[in-house]
Design a protein around this motif. Structure first.
Motif, PDB file in Angstrom:
ATOM      1  N   HIS A   1       0.844  -1.187   0.000  1.00  0.00           N
ATOM      2  CA  HIS A   1       0.000   0.000   0.000  1.00  0.00           C
ATOM      3  C   HIS A   1       0.882   1.240   0.000  1.00  0.00           C
ATOM      4  O   HIS A   1       1.697   1.424   0.877  1.00  0.00           O
ATOM      5  CB  HIS A   1      -0.864  -0.025   1.266  1.00  0.00           C
ATOM      6  CG  HIS A   1      -1.961   0.981   1.235  1.00  0.00           C
ATOM      7  ND1 HIS A   1      -1.720   2.309   1.044  1.00  0.00           N
ATOM      8  CD2 HIS A   1      -3.292   0.849   1.367  1.00  0.00           C
ATOM      9  CE1 HIS A   1      -2.871   2.952   1.070  1.00  0.00           C
ATOM     10  NE2 HIS A   1      -3.827   2.076   1.258  1.00  0.00           N
TER      11      HIS A   1
ATOM     12  N   PHE B   1     -11.493   2.277  11.161  1.00  0.00           N
ATOM     13  CA  PHE B   1     -10.637   1.368  11.937  1.00  0.00           C
ATOM     14  C   PHE B   1     -10.980   1.484  13.428  1.00  0.00           C
ATOM     15  O   PHE B   1     -11.091   0.474  14.133  1.00  0.00           O
ATOM     16  CB  PHE B   1      -9.173   1.741  11.672  1.00  0.00           C
ATOM     17  CG  PHE B   1      -8.152   0.712  12.111  1.00  0.00           C
ATOM     18  CD1 PHE B   1      -8.330  -0.641  11.822  1.00  0.00           C
ATOM     19  CD2 PHE B   1      -7.011   1.093  12.795  1.00  0.00           C
ATOM     20  CE1 PHE B   1      -7.384  -1.590  12.212  1.00  0.00           C
ATOM     21  CE2 PHE B   1      -6.060   0.156  13.184  1.00  0.00           C
ATOM     22  CZ  PHE B   1      -6.242  -1.185  12.898  1.00  0.00           C
TER      23      PHE B   1
ATOM     24  N   GLN C   1      -0.760  -6.829  16.728  1.00  0.00           N
ATOM     25  CA  GLN C   1       0.082  -7.466  15.713  1.00  0.00           C
ATOM     26  C   GLN C   1       0.745  -6.388  14.856  1.00  0.00           C
ATOM     27  O   GLN C   1       0.138  -5.377  14.531  1.00  0.00           O
ATOM     28  CB  GLN C   1      -0.757  -8.398  14.830  1.00  0.00           C
ATOM     29  CG  GLN C   1      -1.358  -9.560  15.616  1.00  0.00           C
ATOM     30  CD  GLN C   1      -1.934 -10.647  14.725  1.00  0.00           C
ATOM     31  OE1 GLN C   1      -2.065 -10.484  13.520  1.00  0.00           O
ATOM     32  NE2 GLN C   1      -2.292 -11.766  15.346  1.00  0.00           N
TER      33      GLN C   1
ATOM     34  N   VAL D   1       8.811  -3.304  11.686  1.00  0.00           N
ATOM     35  CA  VAL D   1       8.084  -2.026  11.693  1.00  0.00           C
ATOM     36  C   VAL D   1       7.572  -1.760  13.118  1.00  0.00           C
ATOM     37  O   VAL D   1       7.059  -2.667  13.769  1.00  0.00           O
ATOM     38  CB  VAL D   1       6.885  -2.053  10.708  1.00  0.00           C
ATOM     39  CG1 VAL D   1       6.176  -0.701  10.679  1.00  0.00           C
ATOM     40  CG2 VAL D   1       7.343  -2.445   9.309  1.00  0.00           C
TER      41      VAL D   1
ATOM     42  N   LEU E   1       7.890   3.533   4.320  1.00  0.00           N
ATOM     43  CA  LEU E   1       8.654   4.178   5.385  1.00  0.00           C
ATOM     44  C   LEU E   1       8.558   5.686   5.287  1.00  0.00           C
ATOM     45  O   LEU E   1       8.595   6.245   4.192  1.00  0.00           O
ATOM     46  CB  LEU E   1      10.132   3.761   5.288  1.00  0.00           C
ATOM     47  CG  LEU E   1      10.443   2.329   5.721  1.00  0.00           C
ATOM     48  CD1 LEU E   1      11.882   1.979   5.385  1.00  0.00           C
ATOM     49  CD2 LEU E   1      10.193   2.157   7.214  1.00  0.00           C
TER      50      LEU E   1
HETATM   51  C1  FAD Z   1       0.291  -8.084  11.260  1.00  0.00           C
HETATM   52  C2  FAD Z   1      -0.295  -7.402  10.063  1.00  0.00           C
HETATM   53  C3  FAD Z   1      -1.001  -8.145   9.133  1.00  0.00           C
HETATM   54  C4  FAD Z   1      -1.598  -7.523   8.028  1.00  0.00           C
HETATM   55  N1  FAD Z   1      -2.368  -8.261   7.186  1.00  0.00           N
HETATM   56  C5  FAD Z   1      -3.038  -7.630   6.186  1.00  0.00           C
HETATM   57  C6  FAD Z   1      -3.956  -8.327   5.355  1.00  0.00           C
HETATM   58  O1  FAD Z   1      -4.157  -9.537   5.484  1.00  0.00           O
HETATM   59  N2  FAD Z   1      -4.600  -7.632   4.394  1.00  0.00           N
HETATM   60  C7  FAD Z   1      -4.421  -6.292   4.214  1.00  0.00           C
HETATM   61  O2  FAD Z   1      -5.064  -5.696   3.341  1.00  0.00           O
HETATM   62  N3  FAD Z   1      -3.542  -5.611   4.974  1.00  0.00           N
HETATM   63  C8  FAD Z   1      -2.853  -6.237   5.942  1.00  0.00           C
HETATM   64  N4  FAD Z   1      -1.983  -5.525   6.733  1.00  0.00           N
HETATM   65  C9  FAD Z   1      -1.609  -4.137   6.337  1.00  0.00           C
HETATM   66  C10 FAD Z   1      -2.571  -3.103   6.893  1.00  0.00           C
HETATM   67  O3  FAD Z   1      -3.789  -3.191   6.210  1.00  0.00           O
HETATM   68  C11 FAD Z   1      -2.005  -1.687   6.737  1.00  0.00           C
HETATM   69  O4  FAD Z   1      -1.807  -1.401   5.379  1.00  0.00           O
HETATM   70  C12 FAD Z   1      -0.700  -1.436   7.452  1.00  0.00           C
HETATM   71  O5  FAD Z   1      -0.679  -2.076   8.693  1.00  0.00           O
HETATM   72  C13 FAD Z   1      -0.483   0.061   7.656  1.00  0.00           C
HETATM   73  O6  FAD Z   1      -1.486   0.581   8.478  1.00  0.00           O
HETATM   74  P1  FAD Z   1      -1.250   1.037  10.005  1.00  0.00           P
HETATM   75  O7  FAD Z   1      -2.420   0.584  10.761  1.00  0.00           O
HETATM   76  O8  FAD Z   1       0.066   0.568  10.493  1.00  0.00           O
HETATM   77  O9  FAD Z   1      -1.346   2.608   9.970  1.00  0.00           O
HETATM   78  P2  FAD Z   1      -0.637   3.726   9.083  1.00  0.00           P
HETATM   79  O10 FAD Z   1      -1.209   4.999   9.598  1.00  0.00           O
HETATM   80  O11 FAD Z   1      -0.776   3.418   7.642  1.00  0.00           O
HETATM   81  O12 FAD Z   1       0.883   3.588   9.486  1.00  0.00           O
HETATM   82  C14 FAD Z   1       1.385   3.876  10.773  1.00  0.00           C
HETATM   83  C15 FAD Z   1       2.898   3.977  10.695  1.00  0.00           C
HETATM   84  O13 FAD Z   1       3.482   2.713  10.350  1.00  0.00           O
HETATM   85  C16 FAD Z   1       4.329   2.827   9.207  1.00  0.00           C
HETATM   86  N5  FAD Z   1       4.111   1.646   8.373  1.00  0.00           N
HETATM   87  C17 FAD Z   1       2.915   1.055   8.163  1.00  0.00           C
HETATM   88  N6  FAD Z   1       3.053  -0.007   7.364  1.00  0.00           N
HETATM   89  C18 FAD Z   1       4.366  -0.097   7.064  1.00  0.00           C
HETATM   90  C19 FAD Z   1       5.149  -0.982   6.275  1.00  0.00           C
HETATM   91  N7  FAD Z   1       4.603  -1.991   5.623  1.00  0.00           N
HETATM   92  N8  FAD Z   1       6.476  -0.772   6.185  1.00  0.00           N
HETATM   93  C20 FAD Z   1       7.042   0.257   6.832  1.00  0.00           C
HETATM   94  N9  FAD Z   1       6.363   1.133   7.605  1.00  0.00           N
HETATM   95  C21 FAD Z   1       5.050   0.975   7.701  1.00  0.00           C
HETATM   96  C22 FAD Z   1       3.849   4.060   8.472  1.00  0.00           C
HETATM   97  O14 FAD Z   1       4.870   4.670   7.727  1.00  0.00           O
HETATM   98  C23 FAD Z   1       3.404   4.953   9.626  1.00  0.00           C
HETATM   99  O15 FAD Z   1       4.504   5.632  10.168  1.00  0.00           O
HETATM  100  C24 FAD Z   1      -1.411  -6.124   7.839  1.00  0.00           C
HETATM  101  C25 FAD Z   1      -0.700  -5.387   8.787  1.00  0.00           C
HETATM  102  C26 FAD Z   1      -0.155  -6.002   9.890  1.00  0.00           C
HETATM  103  C27 FAD Z   1       0.557  -5.162  10.875  1.00  0.00           C
END
Ligand code: FAD
Length: 323
Positions: free
Chosen positions: A8, A221, A265, A270, A306
């Protein structure tokens, strides 16, 4: 190959890194060059366990030493040949057996399109049943990840069938808060005792299908976090967003819900400080640990997410630690 959930483009991404990531994903020669560059691999191993199951298990042990549980994911999506979907399932079953043999408290996360959903529902269902037969015997929990919106309805239908066949304690699902018009899924599936991981949603989709603004996504959310913490069974709040974590903590405290009744989780590599803080405060934390030969696309997705300047800071830290 489309990216995993890490792909994403979302909030806070760095323009230069994004352009580089897109270029590397499209150019096999540049990609080969990047893969042979030690610095790239060092950086990648911050977010990916490594190229094989041994590396995944090693990371699970390291996490365990820090009081963190794991969920192994053999990286891969969108498999179009039945033989390849079967092989991917065999690899997942090997991971399940290994978790059991090592005595680790780890789950396995599975992407339906890796094991046949792009072929047809029957192939995916058959492979999930194979994985679940092994998982139930080895007492390892399987989480079905959620992919792009066209798969949502089919994934939920397969999940419900397998939950009823194998028991809610053996298989769980992921639901995405950013989806429009699916806001009753959490209530409905939670009421049936389903184990749900709630996420914001990880794919860049049409604005008619998903919320795109941070405010709308965060609001949806927050709504789902409240429902799950209050009424879910072993809910998992998957986020690195400190505000969402704080909300989950607050809702649980207000309702006198035990800290061990739910899990936070995060993705491996990260939000490390937040993970440590939650463990210190007595919460359960589980890391999603990707591994496998297709790690590069997953890693690019992480780079793109990031915040600006992070890559520079991580590289500097890595240089100091190896000096
Ligand atoms: C354990 C886990 C399982 C997941 N499984 C799925 C799934 O099955 N299907 C699905 O659609 N999505 C999944 N996701 C991804 C989720 O939908 C979000 O896109 C992702 O977690 C970013 O959202 P956030 O809640 O961390 O908030 P945000 O506001 O987007 O991010 C918060 C902070 O975390 C940092 N950050 C977030 N993600 C990343 C990354 N990948 N790499 C580096 N920095 C990052 C951002 O830069 C920001 O500083 C999963 C995420 C996690 C943690």
């Amino acid at each position: 190959m489309p990216g995993q959930s890490c792909s994403h483009p979302g909030i806070g991404y760095d323009g230069v890194i994004k352009r580089l990531a897109v270029l590397l994903a499209r150019q096999p020669m540049l990609r080969k060059l990047a893969l042979s560059t030690p610095g790239v691999r060092d950086l990648a191993w911050r977010f990916v366990a490594g190229e094989n199951l041994d590396a995944g298990i090693k990371v699970l042990r390291e996490l365990k030493a820090r009081g963190i549980r794991g969920s192994l994911n053999h990286v891969g999506t969108h498999v179009h040949e039945a033989a390849a979907a079967d092989t991917a399932t065999d690899d997942i079953i090997a991971a399940i057996h290994r978790i059991r043999a090592e005595g680790l408290d780890a789950h396995v996360s599975i992407k339906p399109t890796q094991i046949g959903l792009d072929i047809d529902d029957a192939t995916c269902r058959r492979n999930l049943r194979r994985a679940l037969d092994a998982a139930v015997a080895d007492q390892v929990f399987i989480r079905i990840d959620m992919e792009e919106s066209p798969y949502v309805e089919r994934t939920i239908a397969i999940f419900e069938e397998l939950r009823d066949a194998y028991g809610a304690e053996n298989v769980g699902i992921v639901l995405q808060s950013y989806l429009r018009n699916r806001d009753t899924d959490v209530e409905r599936l939670a009421a049936a005792g389903s184990r749900i991981r709630i996420v914001k949603g990880g794919y860049w989709e049409d604005p008619g299908v998903v919320f795109r603004s941070k405010t709308d996504i965060d609001q949806a959310f927050a709504r789902d976090i409240r429902v799950l913490i209050e009424r879910g069974t072993a809910p998992a709040i998957a986020t690195h967003d400190p505000a969402a974590v704080a909300l989950a903590r607050q809702v649980a405290a207000d309702r006198h819900i035990d800290k061990g009744a739910f899990e936070f989780q995060m993705l491996y590599g990260v939000g490390r400080d937040l993970q440590a803080e939650l463990v210190r405060d007595g919460y359960a934390v589980r890391c999603y640990v990707p591994y496998g030969g297709d790690w590069f696309v997953y890693f690019l997705g992480c780079l793109r997410r990031l915040p600006a300047g992070s890559v520079r800071r991580i590289r500097a830290r890595l240089a100091r630690s190896t000096a």
